[in-house]
Scaffold this motif. Structure first.
Motif, PDB file in Angstrom:
ATOM      1  N   PHE A   7       0.830  -1.201   0.000  1.00 44.29           N
ATOM      2  CA  PHE A   7       0.000   0.000   0.000  1.00 44.29           C
ATOM      3  C   PHE A   7       0.871   1.261   0.000  1.00 44.29           C
ATOM      4  CE2 PHE A   7      -2.222   3.303   2.483  1.00 44.29           C
ATOM      5  CZ  PHE A   7      -3.267   3.547   1.594  1.00 44.29           C
ATOM      6  N   VAL A   8       1.913   1.258   0.821  1.00 40.01           N
ATOM      7  CA  VAL A   8       2.815   2.408   0.891  1.00 40.01           C
ATOM      8  C   VAL A   8       3.567   2.573  -0.429  1.00 40.01           C
ATOM      9  CG1 VAL A   8       4.879   3.305   2.051  1.00 40.01           C
ATOM     10  CG2 VAL A   8       3.035   2.314   3.388  1.00 40.01           C
ATOM     11  N   SER A   9       3.944   1.467  -1.044  1.00 41.42           N
ATOM     12  CA  SER A   9       4.643   1.538  -2.330  1.00 41.42           C
ATOM     13  C   SER A   9       3.762   2.148  -3.413  1.00 41.42           C
ATOM     14  CB  SER A   9       5.090   0.144  -2.770  1.00 41.42           C
ATOM     15  OG  SER A   9       6.017  -0.384  -1.866  1.00 41.42           O
ATOM     16  N   ILE A  10       2.494   1.766  -3.439  1.00 40.63           N
ATOM     17  CA  ILE A  10       1.571   2.319  -4.445  1.00 40.63           C
ATOM     18  C   ILE A  10       1.361   3.813  -4.201  1.00 40.63           C
ATOM     19  CG2 ILE A  10      -0.811   2.266  -5.239  1.00 40.63           C
ATOM     20  CD1 ILE A  10      -0.160  -0.336  -6.023  1.00 40.63           C
ATOM     21  N   CYS A  11       1.194   4.201  -2.944  1.00 43.67           N
ATOM     22  CA  CYS A  11       1.021   5.628  -2.635  1.00 43.67           C
ATOM     23  C   CYS A  11       2.268   6.419  -3.040  1.00 43.67           C
ATOM     24  CB  CYS A  11       0.737   5.820  -1.154  1.00 43.67           C
ATOM     25  SG  CYS A  11      -0.882   5.249  -0.660  1.00 43.67           S
ATOM     26  N   GLY A  12       3.434   5.880  -2.789  1.00 39.01           N
ATOM     27  CA  GLY A  12       4.668   6.547  -3.183  1.00 39.01           C
ATOM     28  C   GLY A  12       4.802   6.665  -4.686  1.00 39.01           C
ATOM     29  N   ALA A  13       4.433   5.611  -5.394  1.00 42.16           N
ATOM     30  CA  ALA A  13       4.512   5.647  -6.856  1.00 42.16           C
ATOM     31  C   ALA A  13       3.558   6.686  -7.423  1.00 42.16           C
ATOM     32  CB  ALA A  13       4.197   4.267  -7.424  1.00 42.16           C
ATOM     33  N   ILE A  14       2.375   6.765  -6.871  1.00 41.93           N
ATOM     34  CA  ILE A  14       1.404   7.762  -7.337  1.00 41.93           C
ATOM     35  C   ILE A  14       1.893   9.178  -7.021  1.00 41.93           C
ATOM     36  CG2 ILE A  14      -0.927   8.668  -6.947  1.00 41.93           C
ATOM     37  CD1 ILE A  14      -1.806   5.726  -6.599  1.00 41.93           C
ATOM     38  N   GLY A  15       2.523   9.345  -5.883  1.00 41.82           N
ATOM     39  CA  GLY A  15       3.012  10.661  -5.489  1.00 41.82           C
ATOM     40  C   GLY A  15       4.216  11.121  -6.289  1.00 41.82           C
ATOM     41  N   PHE A  16       5.096  10.201  -6.654  1.00 47.48           N
ATOM     42  CA  PHE A  16       6.323  10.586  -7.343  1.00 47.48           C
ATOM     43  C   PHE A  16       6.213  10.574  -8.861  1.00 47.48           C
ATOM     44  CE2 PHE A  16       8.326   9.712  -3.242  1.00 47.48           C
ATOM     45  CZ  PHE A  16       9.100  10.846  -3.139  1.00 47.48           C
ATOM     46  N   THR A  17       5.145  10.026  -9.408  1.00 49.58           N
ATOM     47  CA  THR A  17       4.985  10.018 -10.860  1.00 49.58           C
ATOM     48  C   THR A  17       4.965  11.429 -11.443  1.00 49.58           C
ATOM     49  OG1 THR A  17       3.871   7.873 -10.826  1.00 49.58           O
ATOM     50  CG2 THR A  17       3.509   9.257 -12.744  1.00 49.58           C
ATOM     51  N   PRO A  18       4.230  12.372 -10.857  1.00 52.13           N
ATOM     52  CA  PRO A  18       4.301  13.739 -11.413  1.00 52.13           C
ATOM     53  C   PRO A  18       5.707  14.340 -11.324  1.00 52.13           C
ATOM     54  CG  PRO A  18       2.420  13.541  -9.961  1.00 52.13           C
ATOM     55  CD  PRO A  18       3.217  12.287  -9.815  1.00 52.13           C
ATOM     56  N   LEU A  19       6.442  14.019 -10.269  1.00 56.79           N
ATOM     57  CA  LEU A  19       7.795  14.550 -10.143  1.00 56.79           C
ATOM     58  C   LEU A  19       8.721  13.990 -11.210  1.00 56.79           C
ATOM     59  CD1 LEU A  19       8.268  14.385  -6.280  1.00 56.79           C
ATOM     60  CD2 LEU A  19       7.876  16.407  -7.667  1.00 56.79           C
ATOM     61  N   ASP A  20       8.472  12.747 -11.632  1.00 56.65           N
ATOM     62  CA  ASP A  20       9.334  12.103 -12.620  1.00 56.65           C
ATOM     63  C   ASP A  20       8.991  12.480 -14.051  1.00 56.65           C
ATOM     64  OD1 ASP A  20      10.744  10.831 -10.649  1.00 56.65           O
ATOM     65  OD2 ASP A  20       9.563   8.995 -10.745  1.00 56.65           O
ATOM     66  N   PHE A  21       7.725  12.665 -14.357  1.00 52.53           N
ATOM     67  CA  PHE A  21       7.312  12.823 -15.741  1.00 52.53           C
ATOM     68  C   PHE A  21       6.636  14.164 -16.046  1.00 52.53           C
ATOM     69  CE2 PHE A  21       7.207   8.238 -14.873  1.00 52.53           C
ATOM     70  CZ  PHE A  21       8.164   7.839 -15.778  1.00 52.53           C
ATOM     71  N   VAL A  22       5.784  14.634 -15.172  1.00 50.87           N
ATOM     72  CA  VAL A  22       4.981  15.821 -15.486  1.00 50.87           C
ATOM     73  C   VAL A  22       5.772  17.101 -15.248  1.00 50.87           C
ATOM     74  CG1 VAL A  22       2.883  17.079 -14.913  1.00 50.87           C
ATOM     75  CG2 VAL A  22       2.861  14.584 -14.982  1.00 50.87           C
ATOM     76  N   PHE A  23       6.361  17.278 -14.086  1.00 53.59           N
ATOM     77  CA  PHE A  23       7.051  18.521 -13.758  1.00 53.59           C
ATOM     78  C   PHE A  23       8.268  18.789 -14.644  1.00 53.59           C
ATOM     79  CE2 PHE A  23       5.086  17.995  -9.362  1.00 53.59           C
ATOM     80  CZ  PHE A  23       4.024  18.802  -9.694  1.00 53.59           C
ATOM     81  N   PRO A  24       9.099  17.787 -14.971  1.00 52.69           N
ATOM     82  CA  PRO A  24      10.200  18.082 -15.903  1.00 52.69           C
ATOM     83  C   PRO A  24       9.715  18.537 -17.274  1.00 52.69           C
ATOM     84  CG  PRO A  24      10.649  16.054 -14.736  1.00 52.69           C
ATOM     85  CD  PRO A  24       9.247  16.451 -14.396  1.00 52.69           C
ATOM     86  N   ALA A  25       8.636  17.947 -17.761  1.00 47.79           N
ATOM     87  CA  ALA A  25       8.094  18.358 -19.061  1.00 47.79           C
ATOM     88  C   ALA A  25       7.565  19.790 -18.995  1.00 47.79           C
ATOM     89  CB  ALA A  25       6.995  17.409 -19.501  1.00 47.79           C
ATOM     90  N   LEU A  26       6.881  20.130 -17.923  1.00 45.43           N
ATOM     91  CA  LEU A  26       6.382  21.501 -17.767  1.00 45.43           C
ATOM     92  C   LEU A  26       7.529  22.497 -17.627  1.00 45.43           C
ATOM     93  CD1 LEU A  26       3.362  20.928 -15.363  1.00 45.43           C
ATOM     94  CD2 LEU A  26       3.297  21.403 -17.809  1.00 45.43           C
ATOM     95  N   ALA A  27       8.573  22.107 -16.911  1.00 46.06           N
ATOM     96  CA  ALA A  27       9.731  22.992 -16.762  1.00 46.06           C
ATOM     97  C   ALA A  27      10.423  23.210 -18.101  1.00 46.06           C
ATOM     98  CB  ALA A  27      10.707  22.411 -15.747  1.00 46.06           C
ATOM     99  N   TYR A  28      10.524  22.160 -18.898  1.00 43.03           N
ATOM    100  CA  TYR A  28      11.141  22.285 -20.223  1.00 43.03           C
ATOM    101  C   TYR A  28      10.334  23.240 -21.109  1.00 43.03           C
ATOM    102  CZ  TYR A  28      12.787  21.073 -24.859  1.00 43.03           C
ATOM    103  OH  TYR A  28      13.278  21.136 -26.129  1.00 43.03           O
TER     104      TYR A  28
END
Length: 57
Positions: A7-28
């Motif tokens: 459960f903690v792993s799934i919550c962490g994956a959901i939380g860090f997905t925007p940091l890995d994929f969405v925010f770098p694309a927006l910053a670019y």
């Protein structure tokens, strides 16, 4: 509590997905729009010419 680690792993994956994929694309995209504004780029270049490491120490 069974499966708590999963459960903690799934919550962490959901939380860090925007940091890995969405925010770098927006910053670019944001940096690409700033580069078109030559005044800002020019001021950054001028500031870099006079910058000295550990100047405030």
């Amino acid at each position: 509590m069974p499966f708590f680690g999963d459960f903690v792993s799934i919550c962490g994956a959901i939380g860090f997905t925007p940091l890995d994929f969405v925010f770098p694309a927006l910053a670019y995209l944001k940096v690409g729009n700033i580069a078109k504004n030559s005044k800002l780029v020019r001021s950054i270049v001028e500031d870099i010419k006079s910058y000295k490491f550990f100047h405030d120490m």
